[in-house]
Design a protein around this motif. Structure first.
Motif, PDB file in Angstrom:
ATOM      1  N   LEU A 160      -4.577  -0.380  -1.749  1.00 49.06           N
ATOM      2  CA  LEU A 160      -4.040   0.768  -0.568  1.00 49.06           C
ATOM      3  C   LEU A 160      -2.845   1.490  -1.295  1.00 49.06           C
ATOM      4  CD1 LEU A 160      -4.277   1.359   2.214  1.00 49.06           C
ATOM      5  CD2 LEU A 160      -2.186   0.071   2.536  1.00 49.06           C
ATOM      6  N   PRO A 161      -2.763   2.845  -1.342  1.00 54.47           N
ATOM      7  CA  PRO A 161      -1.551   3.321  -2.023  1.00 54.47           C
ATOM      8  C   PRO A 161      -0.297   3.573  -1.321  1.00 54.47           C
ATOM      9  CG  PRO A 161      -3.017   4.945  -1.255  1.00 54.47           C
ATOM     10  CD  PRO A 161      -3.820   3.442  -0.823  1.00 54.47           C
ATOM     11  N   VAL A 162       0.206   2.284  -0.911  1.00 59.28           N
ATOM     12  CA  VAL A 162       1.232   2.033   0.051  1.00 59.28           C
ATOM     13  C   VAL A 162       2.437   2.815  -0.042  1.00 59.28           C
ATOM     14  CG1 VAL A 162       3.108   0.189   0.868  1.00 59.28           C
ATOM     15  CG2 VAL A 162       0.803  -0.387   0.178  1.00 59.28           C
ATOM     16  N   LYS A 163       2.885   3.293  -1.337  1.00 63.78           N
ATOM     17  CA  LYS A 163       4.104   3.921  -1.523  1.00 63.78           C
ATOM     18  C   LYS A 163       3.670   5.279  -0.835  1.00 63.78           C
ATOM     19  CE  LYS A 163       7.966   3.883  -4.915  1.00 63.78           C
ATOM     20  NZ  LYS A 163       8.013   3.488  -6.263  1.00 63.78           N
ATOM     21  N   GLN A 164       2.745   5.924  -1.479  1.00 61.69           N
ATOM     22  CA  GLN A 164       2.089   7.163  -1.008  1.00 61.69           C
ATOM     23  C   GLN A 164       2.082   7.354   0.478  1.00 61.69           C
ATOM     24  OE1 GLN A 164      -0.655   9.246  -3.352  1.00 61.69           O
ATOM     25  NE2 GLN A 164      -0.726   7.901  -4.777  1.00 61.69           N
ATOM     26  N   LEU A 165       1.530   6.531   1.182  1.00 65.28           N
ATOM     27  CA  LEU A 165       1.257   6.569   2.636  1.00 65.28           C
ATOM     28  C   LEU A 165       2.679   6.598   3.340  1.00 65.28           C
ATOM     29  CD1 LEU A 165      -1.445   4.111   2.727  1.00 65.28           C
ATOM     30  CD2 LEU A 165      -1.792   6.377   3.285  1.00 65.28           C
TER      31      LEU A 165
ATOM     32  N   ALA B  72       1.049  -7.786  -3.035  1.00 67.60           N
ATOM     33  CA  ALA B  72       1.287  -6.321  -2.648  1.00 67.60           C
ATOM     34  C   ALA B  72       1.745  -5.545  -3.932  1.00 67.60           C
ATOM     35  CB  ALA B  72       2.362  -6.288  -1.562  1.00 67.60           C
ATOM     36  N   VAL B  73       2.750  -6.243  -4.887  1.00 71.63           N
ATOM     37  CA  VAL B  73       3.409  -5.674  -5.958  1.00 71.63           C
ATOM     38  C   VAL B  73       2.181  -5.662  -6.989  1.00 71.63           C
ATOM     39  CG1 VAL B  73       4.961  -6.363  -7.984  1.00 71.63           C
ATOM     40  CG2 VAL B  73       5.583  -6.620  -5.598  1.00 71.63           C
TER      41      VAL B  73
ATOM     42  N   LYS C   1       0.076  -2.172  -8.746  1.00 73.09           N
ATOM     43  CA  LYS C   1      -0.015  -1.898 -10.292  1.00 73.09           C
ATOM     44  C   LYS C   1      -1.430  -1.454 -10.657  1.00 73.09           C
ATOM     45  CE  LYS C   1       3.998  -3.702 -11.079  1.00 73.09           C
ATOM     46  NZ  LYS C   1       5.119  -2.828 -11.550  1.00 73.09           N
ATOM     47  N   THR C   2      -2.394  -1.841  -9.706  1.00 69.23           N
ATOM     48  CA  THR C   2      -3.794  -1.508 -10.270  1.00 69.23           C
ATOM     49  C   THR C   2      -4.133  -0.084  -9.962  1.00 69.23           C
ATOM     50  OG1 THR C   2      -4.911  -1.973  -8.015  1.00 69.23           O
ATOM     51  CG2 THR C   2      -4.476  -3.646  -9.467  1.00 69.23           C
ATOM     52  N   LEU C   3      -3.165   0.731  -9.139  1.00 69.34           N
ATOM     53  CA  LEU C   3      -3.518   2.063  -8.930  1.00 69.34           C
ATOM     54  C   LEU C   3      -3.362   3.092 -10.071  1.00 69.34           C
ATOM     55  CD1 LEU C   3      -1.652   1.959  -5.241  1.00 69.34           C
ATOM     56  CD2 LEU C   3      -4.146   2.616  -5.590  1.00 69.34           C
TER      57      LEU C   3
ATOM     58  N   ASP D  20       3.439   4.872  -7.261  1.00 73.35           N
ATOM     59  CA  ASP D  20       2.595   3.910  -6.776  1.00 73.35           C
ATOM     60  C   ASP D  20       3.356   2.483  -6.880  1.00 73.35           C
ATOM     61  OD1 ASP D  20       0.294   5.351  -5.758  1.00 73.35           O
ATOM     62  OD2 ASP D  20      -0.461   5.503  -7.886  1.00 73.35           O
ATOM     63  N   ASP D  21       3.933   2.327  -7.780  1.00 70.41           N
ATOM     64  CA  ASP D  21       4.510   1.023  -8.083  1.00 70.41           C
ATOM     65  C   ASP D  21       5.426   0.530  -6.945  1.00 70.41           C
ATOM     66  OD1 ASP D  21       3.157   0.534 -10.571  1.00 70.41           O
ATOM     67  OD2 ASP D  21       5.012   0.401 -11.876  1.00 70.41           O
TER      68      ASP D  21
END
Ligand SMILES: [Zn+2]
Length: 469
Positions: free
Chosen positions: A314-319, A347-348, A352-354, A384-385
Motif C-alpha cells: 500500500l502506498p501509505v505516504k501517497q494516500l 509497514a516500514v 521500501k518495496t514500492l 513512499d518511504d
C-alpha cells in the motif's frame, strides 16, 4: 485519583511530526483524562509544584519512554488459534486460507467455552503487547461475540470495538446465516453492547462499542449490505470490512456486483463513510481512492498480511498526502504477529518495496519494466518511504483518526483520555545498548527490535491494566 508522569513522553500528533524527544514532558492524569500537560522547563517547574502539593509524580527512568497506546485497526479474534499457519495459501478458493483455516476456526466459536478461552487469551495478549484499542472481527455467533464484549469490560481493556461478523453467501453450510438472522442478530448485538457500555459507567469513547461488520463483498448479498447500512445509520455505529484486498477477491466481487469496484459497491450501500474502516485496499483503482477520501472512510493498513495475500504494497505516504486516513492493523491471523511493534516495522519494510521497480535491475523486468534515472528513484523514495516514527503515527493517531476518535485518543493532549504504553529498553532483545544513544535512537531501536518484553506497563483510561511481572 490524580497522578502525574514525568520524563520522555513521545507522540506524533500529525503525520511527519514527532514531539517529546528532546525535552521532558509532565502528563497530569485525573479521572482517566489528561488534565494538563507541560513540556520542557514548564514541565520541570510544574513537577516541583505538584510534588509540594502531595501529588504522586512518577519519574521515568532514562531507559523508559512513554508513548500513546497502540490502536490495532484490524484483527480477527477467533483466528488466534491458528496464528502462524496457512499463510502459504491463496486467500480464496477451495484450498485457500479462508476455507481451510479461517472459516473452520471461526466456526468453533459456537462453543462458548472455546470462545471464552480464546477471547480472554486474546485480550491479555493485546495488553501485553501495548495495544490499548482494537477494532475486532469476532465470528458470526451473536452469543460468543457478547462474551468478547463482557471479557473486555472485565479485563478493563483493551478498548474493544467488536463486530459480529455477517455472511449470507459463499461460506460453508455450517458457517453461514440467513440474511434475516444476520441483520436481526447484529441489531441484538448492537443493543447488548451499547447497554453494557453504558452500565460499565465509562465516558466516551466507551470501553466497548459495537461495529457493523459485513465480512467482505463475496460473502454478502445486496439485501444484507442494505440492512447493515440501515443499522449502522440508526445506531451510529462504526463500520468495518475488507476492501480491494487481493486480485482474486476483487475479481470475485466484481463478478457478483455488475463489474463495480469494491468501493463503488460499499459506497452505493452507504457503508463508506466516517467512521468506516476498510482493511487492506491494496488493489484499489484511482476512483476508489476518490470515494474513500470524499466519504471520510479510512484504510486499516495490514502490511504483514499484505505480503502474503495482497500481491502488493500500500502506498501509505501517497494516500495520506492525498487526504485519505490510514491506521495500522495486525490482521491476526493473516498477519502472524499480534504485536503492533511488529506491524510498525512491517509497514516500514513494505514502504521500501514500492520503489524496488525503479532499481536498475528492474529495467525491462516484470516488475514495472521502467527505465528511469536517479532523479525518479529519489523522488519515489521520498514519496513512499515510511520512517519508524511515521509508523508510530499510523499505530496511534492514524488509528484514532480512522475510528473518528482523534479528539479523544492517539496523542498526549489536554482533555484526551490517558491510554498509554510505557516502553523500556531493558530486555534481551536490546542487550546491545549504547550509553550514548539519543532518545531518538533509543525509540527507533525499540520500534525496530522490540517485543512484549519491552512493554513495561500499559494504561487504559488512566488505569494501569498491565505491568510486567
Ligand atoms: Zn481481515
Amino acid at each position: 485519583m490524580v497522578f502525574a508522569i514525568f520524563g520522555t513522553c513521545v507522540d506524533t500528533p500529525e503525520f511527519g511530526e514527532v514531539r517529546g524527544l528532546h525535552e521532558p514532558t509532565l502528563v497530569v492524569v485525573s479521572s482517566g483524562c489528561i488534565q494538563s500537560l507541560y513540556r520542557g522547563r514548564a514541565a520541570e517547574e510544574s513537577r516541583k509544584t505538584l510534588e509540594n502539593q502531595g501529588v504522586s509524580v512518577r519519574v521515568l527512568h532514562a531507559s523508559e519512554i512513554l508513548v500513546p497506546g497502540f490502536i490495532d485497526t484490524h484483527i480477527h479474534f477467533p483466528q488466534f488459534p491458528f496464528t502462524g499457519a496457512g499463510i502459504d495459501k491463496p486467500l480464496m478458493g477451495d484450498d485457500g486460507f479462508l476455507v481451510k483455516y479461517a472459516f473452520p476456526t471461526e466456526e468453533s466459536m459456537s462453543d462458548l467455552a472455546i470462545a471464552r478461552s480464546v477471547y480472554n487469551a486474546g485480550l491479555e495478549t493485546l495488553l501485553r503487547h501495548g495495544t490499548t484499542s482494537a477494532l475486532i472481527f469476532a465470528s458470526i455467533h451473536c452469543q460468543a461475540s457478547k462474551e468478547l464484549v463482557d471479557a473486555a469490560i472485565r479485563n478493563r481493556g483493551p478498548r474493544a470495538f467488536v463486530g459480529k461478523v455477517c455472511v449470507d453467501r459463499h461460506c460453508p453450510d455450517s458457517y453461514i446465516e440467513t440474511t434475516e438472522t444476520s441483520i436481526n442478530e447484529t441489531e441484538d448485538f448492537i443493543n447488548y453492547t451499547q447497554a453494557r457500555a453504558a452500565e460499565a459507567g465509562h465516558s466516551p469513547p466507551y470501553l466497548v462499542q459495537p461495529v457493523v461488520t459485513p465480512r467482505f463483498l463475496p460473502t454478502c448479498t445486496a439485501e444484507l449490505l442494505a440492512g447493515l447500512s440501515q443499522l449502522a445509520e440508526r445506531y451510529k455505529c462504526i463500520i468495518q470490512s475488507h476492501m480491494s484486498e487481493s486480485i482474486d477477491e476483487v475479481e470475485f466481487s466484481s463478478a457478483l456486483f455488475e463489474g463495480k469496484t469494491d468501493a463503488e459497491v460499499f459506497s452505493d450501500f452507504g457503508l463508506l463513510r466516517a467512521p468506516s474502516v476498510m482493511a487492506h485496499c491494496v488493489q484499489m483503482k484511482c476512483t476508489e481512492e476518490d470515494l474513500l477520501r470524499d466519504s471520510g472512510a479510512a484504510i486499516a493498513h495490514c502490511p504483514l498480511s499484505n505480503f502474503f495475500f495482497a500481491s502488493g504494497a500500500l502506498p501509505v505516504k501517497q494516500l495520506i498526502s492525498r487526504g485519505i486516513k490510514v491506521g495500522l492493523g495486525t490482521d491476526v491471523a493473516g498477519g502472524y504477529s499480534p504485536s503492533m511493534l511488529s506491524s510498525m516495522r512491517a509497514a516500514v519494510l513494505a514502504s521500501k518495496t514500492l520503489h524496488f521497480q525503479y532499481l536498475p535491475g528492474a529495467v525491462q523486468s516484470s516488475v514495472g519494466g521502467l527505465s528511469v534515472g536517479a532523479k525518479e528513484k529519489e523522488s519515489s523514495k521520498e514519496q513512499d518511504d515510511l520512517s519508524h516514527f511515521d509508523a508510530l503515527y499510523l499505530a496511534t493517531m492514524g488509528g484514532a483518526a480512522s475510528l473518528g476518535l482523534q479528539d479523544l485518543l492517539g496523542s498526549f493532549e489536554e482533555g484526551k483520555r490517558f491510554d498509554a504504553v510505557l516502553l523500556t529498553q531493558v530486555s534481551t532483545a536490546l542487550s546491545f545498548v549504547c550509553r550514548h544513544d539519543s532518545r531518538e535512537d533509543l525509540l527507533q531501536k525499540i520500534l525496530t527490535l522490540g517485543d512484549d518484553r519491552n512493554v513495561k506497563e500499559v494504561f487504559v483510561d488512566g488505569q494501569s491494566v498491565y505491568s510486567q511481572p
